[in-house]
Structure formats: structure tokens, C-alpha cells
Design an enzyme around this catalytic site. Structure first.
Site, PDB file in Angstrom:
ATOM      1  CE  LYS A 143      -2.700   1.090   0.492  1.00 48.10           C
ATOM      2  NZ  LYS A 143      -3.561   1.417  -0.619  1.00 48.10           N
TER       3      LYS A 143
ATOM      4  CB  SER B 118     -12.246   2.238   4.516  1.00 47.38           C
ATOM      5  OG  SER B 118     -11.426   2.476   3.394  1.00 47.38           O
TER       6      SER B 118
ATOM      7  N   GLY C  25       5.328   4.495  -3.070  1.00 45.95           N
ATOM      8  CA  GLY C  25       4.897   3.784  -1.876  1.00 45.95           C
ATOM      9  C   GLY C  25       3.941   2.649  -2.253  1.00 45.95           C
TER      10      GLY C  25
ATOM     11  CG  ASN D 293      -5.663  -3.064  -1.290  1.00 40.66           C
ATOM     12  OD1 ASN D 293      -5.653  -4.236  -1.681  1.00 40.66           O
ATOM     13  ND2 ASN D 293      -6.577  -2.196  -1.675  1.00 40.66           N
TER      14      ASN D 293
ATOM     15  CB  THR E  87      -4.583   3.020   4.253  1.00 42.74           C
ATOM     16  OG1 THR E  87      -4.289   4.178   3.457  1.00 42.74           O
ATOM     17  CG2 THR E  87      -4.825   3.451   5.681  1.00 42.74           C
TER      18      THR E  87
ATOM     19  CG  ASP F 144      -4.633   0.138  -3.593  1.00 47.24           C
ATOM     20  OD1 ASP F 144      -5.780   0.391  -3.184  1.00 47.24           O
ATOM     21  OD2 ASP F 144      -3.614   0.261  -2.881  1.00 47.24           O
TER      22      ASP F 144
ATOM     23  N   GLY G  32      -9.678  10.941  -5.366  1.00 48.94           N
ATOM     24  CA  GLY G  32      -9.583   9.490  -5.226  1.00 48.94           C
ATOM     25  C   GLY G  32     -10.826   8.777  -4.721  1.00 48.94           C
TER      26      GLY G  32
HETATM   27  P1  NAP Z   1       3.082   5.136   1.528  1.00 49.06           P
HETATM   28  O1  NAP Z   1       3.369   3.710   1.206  1.00 49.06           O
HETATM   29  O2  NAP Z   1       3.403   5.662   2.877  1.00 49.06           O
HETATM   30  O3  NAP Z   1       3.877   6.017   0.415  1.00 49.06           O
HETATM   31  C1  NAP Z   1       3.917   7.421   0.519  1.00 49.06           C
HETATM   32  C2  NAP Z   1       4.454   8.042  -0.760  1.00 49.06           C
HETATM   33  O4  NAP Z   1       4.325   9.460  -0.621  1.00 49.06           O
HETATM   34  C3  NAP Z   1       5.928   7.773  -1.024  1.00 49.06           C
HETATM   35  O5  NAP Z   1       6.185   7.739  -2.421  1.00 49.06           O
HETATM   36  C4  NAP Z   1       6.607   9.005  -0.400  1.00 49.06           C
HETATM   37  O6  NAP Z   1       7.850   9.328  -0.991  1.00 49.06           O
HETATM   38  C5  NAP Z   1       5.605  10.086  -0.787  1.00 49.06           C
HETATM   39  N1  NAP Z   1       5.696  11.242   0.076  1.00 49.06           N
HETATM   40  C6  NAP Z   1       5.350  11.324   1.394  1.00 49.06           C
HETATM   41  N2  NAP Z   1       5.582  12.569   1.840  1.00 49.06           N
HETATM   42  C7  NAP Z   1       6.089  13.284   0.800  1.00 49.06           C
HETATM   43  C8  NAP Z   1       6.533  14.628   0.652  1.00 49.06           C
HETATM   44  N3  NAP Z   1       6.502  15.500   1.686  1.00 49.06           N
HETATM   45  N4  NAP Z   1       6.984  15.033  -0.554  1.00 49.06           N
HETATM   46  C9  NAP Z   1       7.012  14.160  -1.606  1.00 49.06           C
HETATM   47  N5  NAP Z   1       6.602  12.858  -1.525  1.00 49.06           N
HETATM   48  C10 NAP Z   1       6.156  12.430  -0.329  1.00 49.06           C
HETATM   49  O7  NAP Z   1       1.554   5.502   1.292  1.00 49.06           O
HETATM   50  P2  NAP Z   1       0.510   4.796   0.287  1.00 49.06           P
HETATM   51  O8  NAP Z   1      -0.179   3.691   0.967  1.00 49.06           O
HETATM   52  O9  NAP Z   1       1.236   4.523  -0.977  1.00 49.06           O
HETATM   53  O10 NAP Z   1      -0.580   5.953   0.073  1.00 49.06           O
HETATM   54  C11 NAP Z   1      -0.264   7.105  -0.693  1.00 49.06           C
HETATM   55  C12 NAP Z   1      -1.500   7.991  -0.827  1.00 49.06           C
HETATM   56  O11 NAP Z   1      -2.488   7.363  -1.653  1.00 49.06           O
HETATM   57  C13 NAP Z   1      -2.199   8.303   0.485  1.00 49.06           C
HETATM   58  O12 NAP Z   1      -2.647   9.651   0.455  1.00 49.06           O
HETATM   59  C14 NAP Z   1      -3.387   7.373   0.491  1.00 49.06           C
HETATM   60  O13 NAP Z   1      -4.451   7.863   1.281  1.00 49.06           O
HETATM   61  C15 NAP Z   1      -3.732   7.381  -0.989  1.00 49.06           C
HETATM   62  N6  NAP Z   1      -4.506   6.191  -1.420  1.00 49.06           N
HETATM   63  C16 NAP Z   1      -5.788   6.356  -1.819  1.00 49.06           C
HETATM   64  C17 NAP Z   1      -6.495   5.267  -2.271  1.00 49.06           C
HETATM   65  C18 NAP Z   1      -7.907   5.427  -2.748  1.00 49.06           C
HETATM   66  O14 NAP Z   1      -8.615   4.430  -2.806  1.00 49.06           O
HETATM   67  N7  NAP Z   1      -8.329   6.624  -3.106  1.00 49.06           N
HETATM   68  C19 NAP Z   1      -5.915   3.997  -2.284  1.00 49.06           C
HETATM   69  C20 NAP Z   1      -4.609   3.877  -1.884  1.00 49.06           C
HETATM   70  C21 NAP Z   1      -3.909   4.979  -1.421  1.00 49.06           C
HETATM   71  P3  NAP Z   1       9.247   8.831  -0.348  1.00 49.06           P
HETATM   72  O15 NAP Z   1       9.540   7.488  -0.948  1.00 49.06           O
HETATM   73  O16 NAP Z   1      10.185   9.898  -0.781  1.00 49.06           O
HETATM   74  O17 NAP Z   1       9.055   8.779   1.146  1.00 49.06           O
END
Ligand code: NAP
Length: 305
Positions: A91, A36, A154, A112, A87, A127, A269
Site C-alpha cells: 500500500k 477479496s 504500515g 489500496n 494489500t 481503508d 476485520g
Molecule cells: P504493512 O504495510 O506491511 O504494515 C505492517 C505493519 O505491521 C507495520 O506497522 C509493522 O511494523 C507491523 N508488524 C509486522 N510484523 C510485526 C511484528 N512481528 N511485531 C510487531 N509489529 C509488526 O501491512 P498493511 O497493509 O498495513 O496490513 C496490516 C494488516 O492489516 C494485515 O494483517 C492486513 O491483512 C490487515 N488489513 C485488513 C484490512 C481489512 O479490510 N480487514 C484492510 C487492510 C489491512 P514495523 O513498522 O515495525 O515493520
């Protein structure tokens, strides 16, 4: 200054913040992987060529733990940061600390993008826009009428799900590891479903009945670690149309490697990062954001010569 902007700052740096220009920042943990600052500072530098008022704008990166979030928001406010991105894992956590939010944040329960106001932080969520733009760009996929299999519940999954429902996708299947979190999320978004078939499943046990020709989207944080396993075995699903991983660093996750082996259309992504970031920067600056400058900077950072 860009070297400073792209290094990782902490809560302690906010106590002694001296940057005199207009500051923007990303808050997360982990944040080391995030591009970012690279894409935003490239866009700001490009904008400054024709609009000198942006010459002193910089975008910083902060490693902030969940427990530090309330104090960090206060210090960002006191230090007059103009805008913030959030991030993993902030969020959803941030929502209760906002002075105001738009309908998208209220529906998704996740923000976000924050903008400083006189009374505190106002939240929105770019997002969903970023994801919809990315699927269009990478696969020519429109959400309307599409079958979507979304992995994760998440903050990122929340924005994605609300966008899918608002766009009237044909079906939205959401799989998550933690059943309770998923059930609460489904309850919250069910009123938006309308004619969309909204279903949930255990990520560890994909059910029979998942739709064929679906677009699979990884919104779990599995893949951020280079040794992470895939969140799902694609061979257990009816053949998907395409596979999108919100993770972009590393650029080829286990999920995308399997998609390639199976001959499926796939993308990481990066496109979503660019489009959600461009929407955020547009809100903060009121300017037309130079998206190609963001894309060029991201590609240069990921493919150094
Ligand atoms: P978050 O709120 O922390 O949510 C994490 C999610 O991942 C939850 O559903 C969690 O499940 C799951 N998870 C974590 N560890 C796991 C494991 N070992 N096995 C199975 N599920 C697991 O994070 P977030 O903000 O939503 O971000 C999620 C991902 O999207 C990140 O990698 C982030 O970098 C990416 N992202 C990318 C963009 C982009 O612009 N490209 C934008 C947004 C996010 P539980 O509920 O079971 O804990």
C-alpha cells in the site's frame, strides 16, 4: 471460471494473460488468506443478474513480491486490468508508481485501490471508509470524539489514521515496533491533527497516559499467522471500550482471544474488508454494490458446512 479467479496467480501468469473479460485483481504477499476474490466475485455475479454487462467481470488474486511491483503494474496495465487492490506490503510502496492520486492517498502515503487510466494507475484509499463503517456496524462507535489506540504504522494504519483525524477523533495514539517508521508517519500526518491529540508510542512499552475507554485497533500484520502473538497485552492498558482487529483470517487472533477473556467488546476485520471492498467495487463499476451478497459469500467461505 470462479475456481480460476480464486486460485493464486503470479507475475509469470501476467506474461501469458488470456482472460478475455474485464479483470480486477488483488496484489499482495501473503495473499492466500484473502477473501477479496470471494466477496468481489459474489457481488459481480449478483450484479450480473440484472446488468448483463458484468457477466464477464472477474476478480483475481496475485502473489507479488515488493521487488516485482513495478513490473507487475506495467503488465496489469498492458493486459488492460480495470482495477487493482493492494494489500500487505504494497500500500505504501505503490504510491511512487502512480500516475495520479487523490487527497486521501497524498495525506496517508498509502493506496489500496487503483483504477487504470490512459497514462497509468490512479490511486485512492478506501481503508479509512471501511474502518469507519466497520466500527459503526460492530460497536456503534463514531470516530468523531472517540479515543483511538492504533497499533501499526504500515499501509493499513496510514489509511486508518487519516480517517480518524479527518473525522476529528478526540485522541489518536499510534504504537509501532519500528520507531523510525512511526516518527516519519507522525510527521506526515501531524498537519491534519487540528484539535485531535496525536501521540506515538513504542508498541513494546505502552506508556502511562493512554486514554481509558478507547477503541483499540490492530493494524499490524501480527495475527495473520495462526501462531502469532498479540501485538499488545490489553491488561497493560486502561480498560478499552472495544477491540478491533483488522485481521479476519484466522477469525480469532490472540488479541481477540484476550479481549474475549477480559469481557471486552471485540470484532475481527471482516466488516472492514466488506466495506472497503464495496467502496472499491463501486468506484470501478459505477454500480450500487450488493453488500449483502459480499457478506453472505464471506461468511460461507469462513464457515463451510
Ligand atoms: P504493512 O504495510 O506491511 O504494515 C505492517 C505493519 O505491521 C507495520 O506497522 C509493522 O511494523 C507491523 N508488524 C509486522 N510484523 C510485526 C511484528 N512481528 N511485531 C510487531 N509489529 C509488526 O501491512 P498493511 O497493509 O498495513 O496490513 C496490516 C494488516 O492489516 C494485515 O494483517 C492486513 O491483512 C490487515 N488489513 C485488513 C484490512 C481489512 O479490510 N480487514 C484492510 C487492510 C489491512 P514495523 O513498522 O515495525 O515493520
Amino acid at each position: 471460471m470462479n475456481a480460476v479467479a480464486e486460485s493464486i496467480h503470479t507475475l509469470a501468469d501476467l506474461d501469458a494473460w488470456t482472460f478475455p473479460g474485464t479483470a480486477l485483481a488483488l496484489i499482495g504477499r501473503p495473499v492466500a488468506h484473502s477473501l477479496s476474490p470471494v466477496i468481489h466475485n459474489a457481488a459481480l455475479a449478483e450484479l450480473a443478474k440484472s446488468q448483463p454487462r458484468f457477466a464477464d467481470w472477474r476478480y483475481f488474486k496475485f502473489d507479488i513480491a515488493p521487488a516485482e511491483l513495478p513490473r507487475a503494474l506495467l503488465l496489469f496495465q498492458q493486459n488492460r486490468f480495470h482495477g487493482l487492490n493492494l494489500t500487505v506490503p504494497h500500500k505504501s510502496l505503490v504510491v511512487e508508481h502512480l500516475a495520479g492520486s487523490d487527497a486521501f492517498v497524498r495525506a496517508a502515503g498509502a493506496a489500496n485501490t487503483l483504477t487504470r487510466t490512459g497514462s497509468g494507475w490512479r490511486g485512492t484509499n478506501t481503508d479509512g471508509y471501511g474502518l469507519a463503517s466497520a466500527l459503526q456496524e460492530d460497536f456503534g462507535t463514531e470516530l468523531v470524539g472517540a479515543h483511538i489506540i492504533l497499533l501499526g504504522a504500515g499501509g493499513a494504519a496510514r489509511g486508518a489514521a487519516v480517517e480518524c483525524l479527518r473525522a476529528r477523533c478526540a485522541s489518536l495514539w499510534i504504537g509501532n515496533r519500528t520507531a523510525l517508521r512511526l516518527a516519519a508517519f507522525i510527521n506526515e500526518i501531524a498537519p491534519l491533527a487540528g484539535s485531535t491529540e496525536l501521540r506515538s508510542f513504542d508498541l513494546g512499552q505502552p506508556p502511562a497516559g493512554l486514554p481509558a475507554d478507547a477503541t483499540v485497533i490492530n493494524a499490524t500484520s501480527l495475527g495473520l499467522g495462526s501462531a502469532d502473538p498479540s501485538p499488545i497485552d490489553l491488561r497493560t492498558l486502561p480498560r478499552p471500550r472495544a477491540v478491533y482487529d483488522m485481521v479476519y483470517r484466522p477469525p480469532r487472533t490472540a488479541l481477540l482471544r484476550q479481549a474475549a477473556e477480559l469481557g471486552l467488546a471485540h470484532a475481527n476485520g471482516l466488516s472492514m474488508l466488506i466495506h472497503q471492498g464495496a467502496r472499491s467495487l463501486g468506484l470501478w463499476t459505477g454500480a450500487t454494490v450488493p453488500v449483502p451478497a459480499m457478506q453472505a459469500a464471506a461468511h460461507a467461505a469462513l464457515n463451510p458446512v
